[in-house]
Design an enzyme around this catalytic site. Structure first.
Site, short mmCIF file in Angstrom:
data_model
loop_
_atom_site.label_atom_id
_atom_site.label_comp_id
_atom_site.label_asym_id
_atom_site.label_seq_id
_atom_site.Cartn_x
_atom_site.Cartn_y
_atom_site.Cartn_z
N CYS A 62 0.88 -1.15 0.10
CA CYS A 62 0.14 0.09 -0.03
C CYS A 62 0.68 1.42 0.00
CB CYS A 62 -1.05 -0.09 1.24
SG CYS A 62 -1.83 1.54 1.50
N CYS A 87 -0.44 4.02 2.36
CA CYS A 87 -0.26 3.94 3.72
C CYS A 87 1.21 3.98 4.06
CB CYS A 87 -0.61 2.47 4.19
SG CYS A 87 -2.08 1.93 3.17
N ASP A 88 2.08 3.51 3.26
CA ASP A 88 3.64 3.59 3.57
C ASP A 88 4.57 4.52 2.86
OD1 ASP A 88 2.59 1.60 5.39
OD2 ASP A 88 2.85 0.01 3.97
#
Ligand code: NAP
Length: 266
Positions: A93, A96-97
């Site tokens: 992701c 997200c990261d």
């Protein structure tokens, strides 16, 4: 949707829209018409005559009609180090990261739309983003391909696969094999984002509704599955195009079909 930074192929947003914003707007609109969201994990669906029993980890729900829209999850690559370094440099992701990899060397694996859109997003953070693809041609949509080819931060490594992900407490390097020459090389990197396809989230329905060999649910043109009163919509359905635009159409069809099904039952 929420794990995609910028959605450029959903109608009504000429400049694109972030996945977060689009999902927030959709939820707000649906709630205005009475949507109730229960955050529970479904483990099984059973039939009792024409009634459908939906079992979650907490309780059971009894319903007459049911629409399945559980989507898909990212497929794992299945190489040594992938599991061990998940969350420690291995990610599925970018939204997200991505921010953890400021000025870092980032690798993206895959040649489909997910790999291309996420690689483009990751150029916001990484010093360089290298897309590793197992063939010499990308699978993703042309508009994303053009953006990838013209982005100076993106490099492509063709005909190559990751053999191993290595590190200590975090990822430090990857071992790459050229599938044509067999040459094996090791590259120092900081993050690996894997986008090698999708798997339908339909395990809990196995044996109940008809699916294809990959687990995608088979429906007719009205979203009806092989069980009367159970409908499917979105990415978990067998279909040609998996986009938000097509999922929304599926959802509208399944909702109208289930309404008709309930009317006819009464
Ligand atoms: P995908 O289209 O199935 O692409 C997966 C990619 O990973 C392919 O390029 C494939 O290579 C490669 N691959 C598969 N297994 C591999 C392995 N073991 N090792 C190395 N490479 C491997 O998956 P996706 O990109 O997640 O997209 C899934 C669906 O969502 C598609 O229908 C896509 O159009 C849609 N989607 C749409 C958007 C958008 O419209 N904005 C964004 C994201 C996703 P090959 O090409 O050689 O098979």
């Amino acid at each position: 949707m929420t794990t995609t930074e910028l959605i450029e192929n959903y109608p009504g947003f000429p400049q694109g829209v972030t996945g977060d914003e689009l999902s927030r707007l959709m939820e707000e609109q649906a709630k205005r018409f009475g949507l109730e969201v229960v955050p529970e994990h479904v483990v099984e669906v059973k039939l009792e005559g024409t009634k459908k029993i939906v079992k979650t980890e907490e309780r059971s729900y009894l319903s007459q009609a049911l629409i399945i829209c559980t989507g898909t999850e990212y497929r794992k690559l299945g190489v040594p180090g992938e599991k061990e370094f998940a969350g420690k440099g291995v990610s599925y992701c970018a939204t997200c990261d991505g921010a953890f990899f400021q000025d870092n060397q980032i690798v993206v694996v895959g040649g489909g739309d997910s790999a291309l859109t996420e690689a483009l997003y990751l150029t916001k953070f990484g010093k360089q983003v290298t897309i590793i693809h197992r063939r010499d041609a990308l699978r993703g949509t042309k508009i994303y391909q053009e953006k990838v080819f013209t982005n100076p931060k993106i490099k492509l490594l063709w005909n190559s696969v990751i053999q191993e992900i290595k590190g200590d407490s975090i990822v430090k390097s990857i071992v790459v094999r050229n599938v044509n020459t067999g040459e094996v090389t090791e590259h120092q990197i900081d993050g690996v984002f894997l986008f090698v396809g999708l798997l339908p989230r339909t395990q809990f329905l196995k044996g109940l509704v008809d699916m294809d060999e990959e687990g995608y649910i088979l429906t007719d043109q009205n979203g009806q599955t092989s069980v009367k009163g159970i409908f499917a919509a979105g990415d978990c359905r067998k279909k040609l195009v998996r986009q938000i635009a097509t999922a929304v159409g599926d959802g509208a069809t399944a909702a109208c079909s289930s309404e008709k099904y309930l009317e006819l039952k009464e």
